[in-house]
Design an enzyme around this catalytic site. Structure first.
Site, PDB file in Angstrom:
ATOM      1  N   HIS A  27       0.844  -1.221   0.000  1.00  0.00           N
ATOM      2  CA  HIS A  27       0.000   0.000   0.000  1.00  0.00           C
ATOM      3  C   HIS A  27       0.870   1.260   0.000  1.00  0.00           C
ATOM      4  CE1 HIS A  27      -3.844  -2.184   0.762  1.00  0.00           C
ATOM      5  NE2 HIS A  27      -3.015  -3.063   1.311  1.00  0.00           N
ATOM      6  N   TYR A 297       4.213  -4.691  10.472  1.00  0.00           N
ATOM      7  CA  TYR A 297       4.084  -3.251  10.232  1.00  0.00           C
ATOM      8  C   TYR A 297       5.244  -2.510  10.887  1.00  0.00           C
ATOM      9  CZ  TYR A 297      -0.541  -3.989   8.175  1.00  0.00           C
ATOM     10  OH  TYR A 297      -1.567  -4.393   7.352  1.00  0.00           O
TER      11      TYR A 297
HETATM   12  C1  HEM Z   1       0.053 -11.061   7.934  1.00  0.00           C
HETATM   13  C2  HEM Z   1      -0.683 -10.377   7.029  1.00  0.00           C
HETATM   14  C3  HEM Z   1      -0.300  -9.006   6.534  1.00  0.00           C
HETATM   15  C4  HEM Z   1       0.933  -8.462   6.335  1.00  0.00           C
HETATM   16  C5  HEM Z   1       2.296  -9.128   6.523  1.00  0.00           C
HETATM   17  C6  HEM Z   1       0.729  -7.101   5.895  1.00  0.00           C
HETATM   18  C7  HEM Z   1       1.750  -6.218   5.606  1.00  0.00           C
HETATM   19  C8  HEM Z   1       1.585  -4.862   5.453  1.00  0.00           C
HETATM   20  C9  HEM Z   1       2.655  -3.888   5.521  1.00  0.00           C
HETATM   21  C10 HEM Z   1       4.127  -4.223   5.730  1.00  0.00           C
HETATM   22  C11 HEM Z   1       2.101  -2.670   5.361  1.00  0.00           C
HETATM   23  C12 HEM Z   1       2.824  -1.312   5.417  1.00  0.00           C
HETATM   24  C13 HEM Z   1       2.864  -0.860   6.895  1.00  0.00           C
HETATM   25  C14 HEM Z   1       3.526   0.500   7.085  1.00  0.00           C
HETATM   26  O1  HEM Z   1       4.668   0.685   6.658  1.00  0.00           O
HETATM   27  O2  HEM Z   1       2.891   1.368   7.744  1.00  0.00           O
HETATM   28  C15 HEM Z   1       0.687  -2.855   5.188  1.00  0.00           C
HETATM   29  C16 HEM Z   1      -0.215  -1.858   4.988  1.00  0.00           C
HETATM   30  C17 HEM Z   1      -1.566  -2.079   4.841  1.00  0.00           C
HETATM   31  N1  HEM Z   1      -2.240  -3.271   4.980  1.00  0.00           N
HETATM   32 FE1  HEM Z   1      -1.435  -5.043   5.418  1.00  0.00          FE
HETATM   33  N2  HEM Z   1      -0.601  -6.846   5.835  1.00  0.00           N
HETATM   34  C18 HEM Z   1      -1.277  -7.982   6.214  1.00  0.00           C
HETATM   35  C19 HEM Z   1      -2.634  -8.142   6.266  1.00  0.00           C
HETATM   36  C20 HEM Z   1      -3.548  -7.205   5.896  1.00  0.00           C
HETATM   37  C21 HEM Z   1      -4.971  -7.386   5.906  1.00  0.00           C
HETATM   38  C22 HEM Z   1      -5.680  -8.671   6.356  1.00  0.00           C
HETATM   39  C23 HEM Z   1      -5.515  -6.211   5.484  1.00  0.00           C
HETATM   40  C24 HEM Z   1      -6.961  -5.831   5.336  1.00  0.00           C
HETATM   41  C25 HEM Z   1      -7.920  -6.339   6.075  1.00  0.00           C
HETATM   42  C26 HEM Z   1      -4.435  -5.283   5.223  1.00  0.00           C
HETATM   43  C27 HEM Z   1      -4.577  -3.987   4.789  1.00  0.00           C
HETATM   44  C28 HEM Z   1      -3.568  -3.060   4.727  1.00  0.00           C
HETATM   45  C29 HEM Z   1      -3.778  -1.656   4.408  1.00  0.00           C
HETATM   46  C30 HEM Z   1      -5.101  -0.985   4.056  1.00  0.00           C
HETATM   47  C31 HEM Z   1      -2.520  -1.052   4.505  1.00  0.00           C
HETATM   48  C32 HEM Z   1      -2.197   0.430   4.269  1.00  0.00           C
HETATM   49  C33 HEM Z   1      -2.276   1.167   5.606  1.00  0.00           C
HETATM   50  C34 HEM Z   1      -1.890   2.630   5.430  1.00  0.00           C
HETATM   51  O3  HEM Z   1      -2.546   3.302   4.615  1.00  0.00           O
HETATM   52  O4  HEM Z   1      -0.944   3.073   6.100  1.00  0.00           O
HETATM   53  N3  HEM Z   1      -3.259  -5.922   5.491  1.00  0.00           N
HETATM   54  N4  HEM Z   1       0.405  -4.205   5.252  1.00  0.00           N
END
Ligand code: HEM
Length: 311
Positions: A27, A297
């Site tokens: 994202h 995260y």
């Molecule tokens: C173990 C499972 C998951 C991993 C490893 C993962 C990993 C990540 C990482 C590394 C980021 C960036 C974090 C940052 O630098 O602030 C991120 C952002 C995000 N993830 Fe995940 N994620 C997972 C599951 C999910 C799920 C289940 C959802 C939705 C229900 C989701 C929705 C999002 C969204 C919307 C963002 C963007 C947040 C923002 O705008 O700062 N993720 N994810």
């Protein structure tokens, strides 16, 4: 310190999307907005959390594309993100982090690592090897719905014309300590709409941020926040398994997004949306994917900022 599993989860994203200094590992491309959240009267019957049982609270909303490549064009078939941070009167936060897919790709962090490995780009073509992805899906039928939804995802008219789903179950705790588990859904007041392939082919690469800024000059963008309550036997620890559509839904509030925000993520401020940020009145389920997220995260934050702050 986040453990090896968290590092491996982020490594898997980096392999799929590349490493982009200063950017989120997933994202990466998004737009931050200011908002106000107003609870409905029904919200207080579900949870005693201060933002559900009190006056309106201030919020930030970040819309994003799913990719970890900040240079990828907007007009692609892929899930989008909507992350909400609600600022409670006592200084705590309640984050709702949702995507525009009906279910997730994996039940456990180990499966997610295997999935990311299966879809890593083939060096010869720069694209995932369909046979490897197919073999993974053959062994993991629970991932098929999310993959199908992602590859066939409509190209949105706007970030404001998609419904978003937080996928994990949370426990909503009332004043008498009664707990009901439910899943958040964000419904767009503007309705759901998408572009035809022809319309999409004429959009500039960053049309979604521009469209949203333009839309906000016409007035606020609304989203209703719903909680779909678990029925008997519905899994509360498996984000790959949608619940039946006929489950009771409680509308708990309305977000009014007013303008692009410039008051966070400036001057070294670190903003991270983490669904395990919950206040009194909301508790986590034992969903292994939910519980793996804070570590991953934190690794992403550490890599993009050289800081380990998670709030
Ligand atoms: C173990 C499972 C998951 C991993 C490893 C993962 C990993 C990540 C990482 C590394 C980021 C960036 C974090 C940052 O630098 O602030 C991120 C952002 C995000 N993830 Fe995940 N994620 C997972 C599951 C999910 C799920 C289940 C959802 C939705 C229900 C989701 C929705 C999002 C969204 C919307 C963002 C963007 C947040 C923002 O705008 O700062 N993720 N994810």
């Amino acid at each position: 310190m986040p453990g090896d599993l968290s590092q491996r989860l982020v490594d898997g994203l980096n392999v799929s999307y590349g490493v982009h200094p200063g950017c989120r590992a997933a994202h990466a491309k998004g737009v931050l907005c200011s908002a106000v959240f107003t609870p409905t009267p029904e919200a207080a019957t579900l949870s005693r959390a201060a933002h559900l049982a009190g006056p309106p609270v201030r919020a930030h909303v970040r819309f994003s594309n799913g990719s970890g490549d900040p240079g990828a064009a907007d007009a692609v078939r892929d899930g989008r993100g909507m992350a909400v941070k609600l600022y409670l009167p006592d200084g705590t936060k309640s984050d709702v982090v949702a995507i525009s897919l009906p279910s997730f790709f994996a039940r456990t962090p180990e499966d997610l690592i295997a999935f990311n490995d299966a879809r890593r780009p083939d060096p010869a073509t720069g694209r995932p090897d369909i046979a490897r992805v197919g073999a993974y899906l053959g062994e993991h039928p629970e991932a098929v719905a999310a993959v199908t939804a992602a590859v066939g995802h409509p190209i949105p008219t706007s970030y404001a014309t998609l419904a978003y789903h937080a996928l994990h179950a949370f426990g909503f705790v009332d004043r008498a300590d009664g707990i009901r588990f439910g899943r958040y859904h964000l419904q767009p007041a503007a309705g759901v709409s998408s572009l035809t392939d022809e319309e999409a082919s004429t959009q500039p690469p960053d049309y979604l941020a521009a469209e949203l800024a333009d839309r906000l000059t016409q007035g606020p963008v609304g989203f209703d926040l719903d909680v779909q309550l678990a029925g008997a036997g519905d899994p509360i620890d498996d984000p790959t398994a949608p619940w039946p559509d006929d489950r009771e839904v409680v509308r708990i509030g309305r977000l009014e997004i007013s303008a692009p925000a410039h008051d966070r993520e400036v001057g070294g401020d670190v903003l991270v949306f983490d669904p395990t940020h919950v206040p009194d009145g909301i508790v986590l389920s034992r969903d292994p994917i939910l519980l793996a997220r804070p570590g991953a995260y934190s690794v992403s934050v550490a890599r993009r900022t050289a800081s380990v702050s998670t709030r």
